[in-house]
Write a protein that holds these residues in place. Structure first.
Motif, PDB file in Angstrom:
ATOM      1  N   VAL A  61       8.914   2.369  43.523  1.00 35.18           N
ATOM      2  CA  VAL A  61       8.968   2.684  42.345  1.00 35.18           C
ATOM      3  C   VAL A  61       9.219   4.458  41.805  1.00 35.18           C
ATOM      4  CG1 VAL A  61       7.578   0.739  41.611  1.00 35.18           C
ATOM      5  CG2 VAL A  61       6.622   2.833  42.045  1.00 35.18           C
ATOM      6  N   LYS A  62       9.942   4.631  40.845  1.00 35.54           N
ATOM      7  CA  LYS A  62      10.166   5.865  40.561  1.00 35.54           C
ATOM      8  C   LYS A  62       9.446   6.413  39.215  1.00 35.54           C
ATOM      9  CE  LYS A  62      13.936   9.193  39.443  1.00 35.54           C
ATOM     10  NZ  LYS A  62      15.257   9.389  39.241  1.00 35.54           N
ATOM     11  N   VAL A  63       8.628   7.324  39.421  1.00 36.01           N
ATOM     12  CA  VAL A  63       7.757   7.647  38.386  1.00 36.01           C
ATOM     13  C   VAL A  63       8.536   8.125  37.145  1.00 36.01           C
ATOM     14  CG1 VAL A  63       5.865   9.174  37.563  1.00 36.01           C
ATOM     15  CG2 VAL A  63       5.870   8.270  39.579  1.00 36.01           C
ATOM     16  N   GLU A  64       8.409   7.484  35.968  1.00 40.11           N
ATOM     17  CA  GLU A  64       9.142   8.147  34.649  1.00 40.11           C
ATOM     18  C   GLU A  64       8.183   8.965  33.941  1.00 40.11           C
ATOM     19  OE1 GLU A  64      11.158   4.959  32.977  1.00 40.11           O
ATOM     20  OE2 GLU A  64      12.927   4.837  34.205  1.00 40.11           O
ATOM     21  N   GLU A  65       7.127   8.503  33.651  1.00 44.69           N
ATOM     22  CA  GLU A  65       6.379   9.131  32.908  1.00 44.69           C
ATOM     23  C   GLU A  65       4.826   9.236  33.070  1.00 44.69           C
ATOM     24  OE1 GLU A  65       5.063   8.770  28.038  1.00 44.69           O
ATOM     25  OE2 GLU A  65       6.487   7.564  28.735  1.00 44.69           O
ATOM     26  N   GLN A  66       3.986  10.240  32.805  1.00 41.06           N
ATOM     27  CA  GLN A  66       2.634  10.199  32.818  1.00 41.06           C
ATOM     28  C   GLN A  66       2.125  10.588  31.377  1.00 41.06           C
ATOM     29  OE1 GLN A  66       0.873   9.685  35.484  1.00 41.06           O
ATOM     30  NE2 GLN A  66       1.809  10.617  37.335  1.00 41.06           N
ATOM     31  N   GLY A  67       1.393   9.850  31.151  1.00 40.61           N
ATOM     32  CA  GLY A  67       0.743   9.681  29.764  1.00 40.61           C
ATOM     33  C   GLY A  67      -0.810   9.001  29.851  1.00 40.61           C
ATOM     34  N   ARG A  68      -0.977   9.122  28.254  1.00 39.57           N
ATOM     35  CA  ARG A  68      -2.248   8.572  27.996  1.00 39.57           C
ATOM     36  C   ARG A  68      -1.828   7.235  26.647  1.00 39.57           C
ATOM     37  NH1 ARG A  68      -6.686  12.632  26.759  1.00 39.57           N
ATOM     38  NH2 ARG A  68      -8.057  11.079  27.306  1.00 39.57           N
ATOM     39  N   GLY A  69      -2.676   6.152  26.727  1.00 37.80           N
ATOM     40  CA  GLY A  69      -2.486   5.398  25.597  1.00 37.80           C
ATOM     41  C   GLY A  69      -3.088   5.617  24.388  1.00 37.80           C
ATOM     42  N   LYS A  70      -3.046   4.679  23.427  1.00 40.33           N
ATOM     43  CA  LYS A  70      -3.531   4.922  22.293  1.00 40.33           C
ATOM     44  C   LYS A  70      -5.165   4.922  22.492  1.00 40.33           C
ATOM     45  CE  LYS A  70      -2.412   2.195  18.814  1.00 40.33           C
ATOM     46  NZ  LYS A  70      -2.044   0.963  17.973  1.00 40.33           N
ATOM     47  N   LYS A  71      -5.814   5.940  21.226  1.00 35.25           N
ATOM     48  CA  LYS A  71      -7.267   5.790  21.392  1.00 35.25           C
ATOM     49  C   LYS A  71      -7.956   4.641  20.852  1.00 35.25           C
ATOM     50  CE  LYS A  71     -10.128   9.405  20.453  1.00 35.25           C
ATOM     51  NZ  LYS A  71     -10.518  10.651  19.896  1.00 35.25           N
TER      52      LYS A  71
END
Length: 103
Positions: A61-71
């Motif tokens: 798998v290729k990492v496209e994005e690091q993020g955080r979800g909705k609160k």
């Protein structure tokens, strides 16, 4: 061709080209990560099931994005006792694209 993989304590059914959000992986954007926890690999009526994992099977798998979800708001309340607690939580995630399934 599809595979059933495990990452972050959860299982996912993936095919080549799928984009999924998984629990946070320790990788940078653009990195290719190899997942070797493959429980099953299927292709056009042929299914290999592991005991518990399929030997030699890997999913790249290729990492496209690091993020955080909705609160999410966690609110605890007890009536008539003046007890109120408010807490927020944002879960971290990694968005990945399935590049290749090796069986």
């Amino acid at each position: 061709m599809y595979a059933i993989i495990e990452t972050g304590g959860k299982q996912y059914r993936v095919s080549q080209g799928d984009v999924i959000k998984v629990e946070k992986l320790n990788a940078n954007v653009g990195d290719v990560v190899e997942i070797d926890q493959v429980f099953a690999v299927g292709q056009a009526g042929d299914l290999k099931i592991g005991t518990p994992i399929v030997e030699g099977a890997k999913v790249l798998v290729k990492v496209e994005e690091q993020g955080r979800g909705k609160k999410l708001i966690i609110y605890k309340y007890k009536s008539k006792k003046n007890y109120r607690r408010k807490q927020g939580h944002r879960q971290s995630f990694t968005q990945v694209r399935v590049e290749e399934i090796r069986a």
